[in-house]
Scaffold this active site. Sequence first.
Site, short mmCIF file in Angstrom:
data_model
loop_
_atom_site.label_atom_id
_atom_site.label_comp_id
_atom_site.label_asym_id
_atom_site.label_seq_id
_atom_site.Cartn_x
_atom_site.Cartn_y
_atom_site.Cartn_z
N HIS A 13 9.63 -58.37 -8.53
CA HIS A 13 8.84 -57.04 -7.86
C HIS A 13 7.47 -57.36 -7.89
O HIS A 13 6.56 -57.28 -8.55
CB HIS A 13 9.15 -55.84 -8.69
CG HIS A 13 8.39 -54.62 -8.04
ND1 HIS A 13 9.17 -53.46 -7.95
CD2 HIS A 13 7.30 -54.43 -7.10
CE1 HIS A 13 8.34 -52.40 -7.24
NE2 HIS A 13 7.26 -53.02 -6.83
N HIS A 15 4.53 -57.31 -4.50
CA HIS A 15 4.40 -57.30 -2.81
C HIS A 15 3.42 -58.21 -2.54
O HIS A 15 2.14 -58.19 -2.89
CB HIS A 15 3.75 -55.63 -2.72
CG HIS A 15 4.68 -54.59 -3.21
ND1 HIS A 15 5.19 -53.99 -2.40
CD2 HIS A 15 4.88 -54.07 -4.34
CE1 HIS A 15 5.82 -52.84 -2.90
NE2 HIS A 15 5.73 -52.90 -4.11
N GLY A 173 6.42 -46.76 -1.22
CA GLY A 173 5.39 -45.63 -0.85
C GLY A 173 5.47 -44.33 -1.61
O GLY A 173 5.80 -44.51 -2.89
N HIS A 200 11.82 -48.04 -5.00
CA HIS A 200 10.94 -47.66 -5.82
C HIS A 200 11.01 -46.17 -6.26
O HIS A 200 11.16 -45.32 -5.41
CB HIS A 200 9.43 -47.56 -5.23
CG HIS A 200 9.02 -49.00 -5.03
ND1 HIS A 200 9.42 -49.92 -4.16
CD2 HIS A 200 7.54 -49.33 -5.58
CE1 HIS A 200 8.44 -50.83 -4.23
NE2 HIS A 200 7.58 -50.59 -5.17
N GLU A 203 8.71 -43.35 -10.68
CA GLU A 203 7.17 -44.05 -10.94
C GLU A 203 6.23 -43.01 -10.63
O GLU A 203 5.91 -42.45 -11.67
CB GLU A 203 6.96 -44.98 -9.94
CG GLU A 203 5.55 -45.73 -9.86
CD GLU A 203 5.15 -46.67 -8.80
OE1 GLU A 203 5.84 -46.33 -7.62
OE2 GLU A 203 4.15 -47.37 -8.93
N ASP A 281 4.09 -56.23 -9.78
CA ASP A 281 3.71 -54.88 -8.45
C ASP A 281 2.91 -55.83 -7.54
O ASP A 281 3.22 -56.40 -6.30
CB ASP A 281 3.45 -53.83 -8.93
CG ASP A 281 3.81 -52.73 -8.07
OD1 ASP A 281 4.59 -52.92 -7.05
OD2 ASP A 281 3.36 -51.48 -8.31
#
Length: 345
Positions: A13, A15, A173, A200, A203, A281
Amino acid sequence: MMDFSALPKAELHRHLEGSLRLRSLFEIARAEQLTLPAPTAEHFRALVQVRQHEPFTAENFLSKFRVLRLFYRSPEIIQRLTAEVVADAAADNIRYLELRFTPVALTRARGFSLYEVMDWVTTSAHEAARQHGVVLGLIVSVNRHEPPGLAAEVAELAASFRTRGVVGLDLAGDESRYPAAPFAPIFREARQAGLHITVHAGEWGPAANVAEAIESLHAERIGHGIRVLEDPHAMALARERGVAFEVCPTSNYQSGVVPTLREHPLPKMLAAGLRVTLNTDDPSISGIDLSHEFRLAHEVMGIGRNGLRQMTLTALDAAFLSSGHRAALRQAFHKAWQDAGETPP
Ligand code: ADE
Ligand code: ZN
């Protein structure tokens, strides 16, 4: 003291847009004459990175991505940034990387087509992975807070890029305000087209969102999901389906999900028998790398060597890979552990 940077690692994970070198962004801002409210390097840093004195909220965290969208101004820039992200992962001894990217974000500055940006990212990411000896899978992300119609278009393209190393589809998002339900038909089609699914959830939203992601979107993995512990139904579902959790402690701290790192539920998730992996992340937004998260897990959360290695093994088990490739990768990790003087679990 353990040397976490020397350990061979796997990450599921990360981005692309949250992993960009500050130095490169600074150079691009200058070369492209971007007008930013950043008179000094320190102001500039605050636009794209979470700083200690800032509010630790999801809104503040997401605001960095909005600034970053201004930088994707040419194929050369997108390819350069992508190659650097893979190089930086390799430098932290990440041998297996699933890198996710958000095609819509990359099109915005200059009105590029979705196909163009997917072409540039997949090509340069794989070229860099070859150069640095990283085994790479790409995941395409769509955002909940953007229109499902756009997500449908991206998902269809993602499926057509399976031959070019795209292995999965991710829903990212603002989970606190946008439900997953409108995306269910898109994720069903993506799954039927052979893409793996990660979402996601749990969270910035409640544990019920984890259950929704598993039941409605057929998520094989959950991004974060740390609030799953709050709901026995979601826990049972995750266990029953063997869902793996992509946990990112510093990100959770900086976006206000946990008040302190010491209180992070990672140890409880492991103790509850959930399948847990450790991830960054958005390493450049957070100012960390994966070794940093391993150090935190060990030194702040009290997770021992076995627990740390178990999370890497779980990452290999939950990787979006064919069984042949998975076996080869496991073997490579066992050899690398041995070479590093570590006994595999
Ligand atoms: N996009 C990038 N980082 C994210 C996060 N932590 N949660 C949701 N969407 C994201
Ligand atoms: Zn994420």
